[in-house]
Design a protein around this motif. Structure first.
Motif, short mmCIF file in Angstrom:
data_model
loop_
_atom_site.label_atom_id
_atom_site.label_comp_id
_atom_site.label_asym_id
_atom_site.label_seq_id
_atom_site.Cartn_x
_atom_site.Cartn_y
_atom_site.Cartn_z
N HIS A 6 77.09 17.79 13.63
CA HIS A 6 78.48 18.05 13.21
C HIS A 6 78.72 17.38 11.86
O HIS A 6 78.99 16.19 11.77
CB HIS A 6 79.45 17.48 14.26
CG HIS A 6 80.86 17.91 14.08
ND1 HIS A 6 81.44 18.92 14.82
CD2 HIS A 6 81.83 17.45 13.25
CE1 HIS A 6 82.70 19.06 14.46
NE2 HIS A 6 82.97 18.18 13.52
N ASN A 119 81.17 24.47 18.78
CA ASN A 119 81.14 23.11 18.22
C ASN A 119 82.59 22.64 18.23
O ASN A 119 83.40 23.05 17.39
CB ASN A 119 80.55 23.15 16.81
CG ASN A 119 79.97 21.81 16.39
OD1 ASN A 119 80.58 20.78 16.64
ND2 ASN A 119 78.84 21.84 15.71
N HIS A 144 82.21 17.32 20.19
CA HIS A 144 82.08 16.42 19.05
C HIS A 144 82.85 15.11 19.29
O HIS A 144 84.00 15.13 19.70
CB HIS A 144 82.58 17.19 17.82
CG HIS A 144 83.28 16.41 16.77
ND1 HIS A 144 82.66 15.43 16.04
CD2 HIS A 144 84.54 16.51 16.28
CE1 HIS A 144 83.52 14.95 15.15
NE2 HIS A 144 84.67 15.58 15.29
N GLU A 190 75.40 13.02 15.54
CA GLU A 190 76.28 13.67 14.56
C GLU A 190 76.79 12.63 13.57
O GLU A 190 76.69 11.42 13.82
CB GLU A 190 77.47 14.31 15.27
CG GLU A 190 78.33 13.30 16.03
CD GLU A 190 79.74 13.80 16.31
OE1 GLU A 190 80.55 13.80 15.37
OE2 GLU A 190 80.02 14.17 17.47
N ASP A 192 79.87 13.71 11.36
CA ASP A 192 81.22 14.13 10.96
C ASP A 192 81.48 13.83 9.49
O ASP A 192 82.62 13.65 9.08
CB ASP A 192 82.30 13.48 11.83
CG ASP A 192 83.61 14.23 11.80
OD1 ASP A 192 83.61 15.42 11.39
OD2 ASP A 192 84.65 13.64 12.15
#
Length: 240
Positions: A6, A119, A144, A190, A192
């Motif tokens: 992500h 997602n 996420h 992930e 972000d």
């Protein structure tokens, strides 16, 4: 190869994106129609990128359901595997919740029909999102930066969905507690990026530290965790 499940590649410079390729597989999410097109163009240029298209819950007030349908049709026409960042948000944008729900339900219809990955953003609305996704018959979903309730986490794991290990574990106690309760078989790393959380700039460079943290709490080696995360990535994304 490390996994960033992500990341907002459209917010990074092309040179910065290129810097990570070869070391990371990047699953690049989008926020709106324009960023969705940018993400798709990046994926055309760089095969290590998996593009996700959609409209973020924070951006929904600016768009119509037809705007979303146009993005989803484009995704199907271009063989895009992933929709995101999509979902619900009752914490930061509760005033558009009903519209968010309409958009999410439309994305679920497309995802079920075409076998797409979701997602998901679900701040303050974890149960509502899970209900829509699970009831909608979605097989592949990634939650996420999960910070939701423990009982729901059990349902997410039982459904075979994945949760994100975000570098925010370094300062967010709740996320650390969650990660200690998730089987490694249901975790994907992930960043972000390039979001900043309480002074911590979230970037892919922090993912190796997340791998080390997960290794330490599971009694595994770093290599074992990397291999398990890679295996999870292949299960949800495929061989790309």
């Amino acid at each position: 190869m490390l996994i960033d499940m992500h990341i907002h590649c459209h917010e990074l410079s092309p040179d910065m994106v290129k810097e990570y390729l070869g070391r990371y597989r990047l699953v690049c999410v989008s926020d709106d129609p324009l960023s969705s097109m940018k993400t798709m163009r990046l994926a055309e240029a760089y095969p290590d990128i998996t593009p996700c298209v959609g409209i973020h819950p924070w951006s929904i007030r600016e768009y119509s359901i037809n705007d979303l349908k146009n993005i989803l049709d484009t995704a199907v026409e271009n063989n895009i595997k992933c929709l995101g960042e999509i979902g619900l948000d009752k914490r930061f944008t509760p005033e558009t919740f009903n519209k968010q729900l309409e958009f999410l339900r439309e994305a679920v219809v497309y995802a079920r029909e075409y076998g797409l990955i979701l997602n998901i953003h679900a701040a303050g609305a974890w149960k509502e999102v899970f209900h829509e996704v699970y009831r909608g018959g979605i097989e592949k979903a990634f939650f996420h930066w999960y910070t939701g309730p423990q009982d729901l986490l059990n349902s997410i794991v039982e459904a075979g969905y994945y949760v994100g290990l975000n570098p925010a574990w370094r300062i967010q106690v709740k996320h650390r507690e969650i990660i200690t309760r998730v089987p490694v078989e249901n975790i994907l790393t992930e960043s972000d990026a390039p979001y900043e959380y309480h002074g911590l700039k979230l970037m892919p460079d922090l993912i190796p530290g997340s791998i080390e943290y997960l290794a330490s709490i599971t009694g595994s080696s770093v290599r074992e965790i990397e291999e398990k995360i890679w295996g999870n990535y292949l299960k949800i994304i495929g061989s790309k």
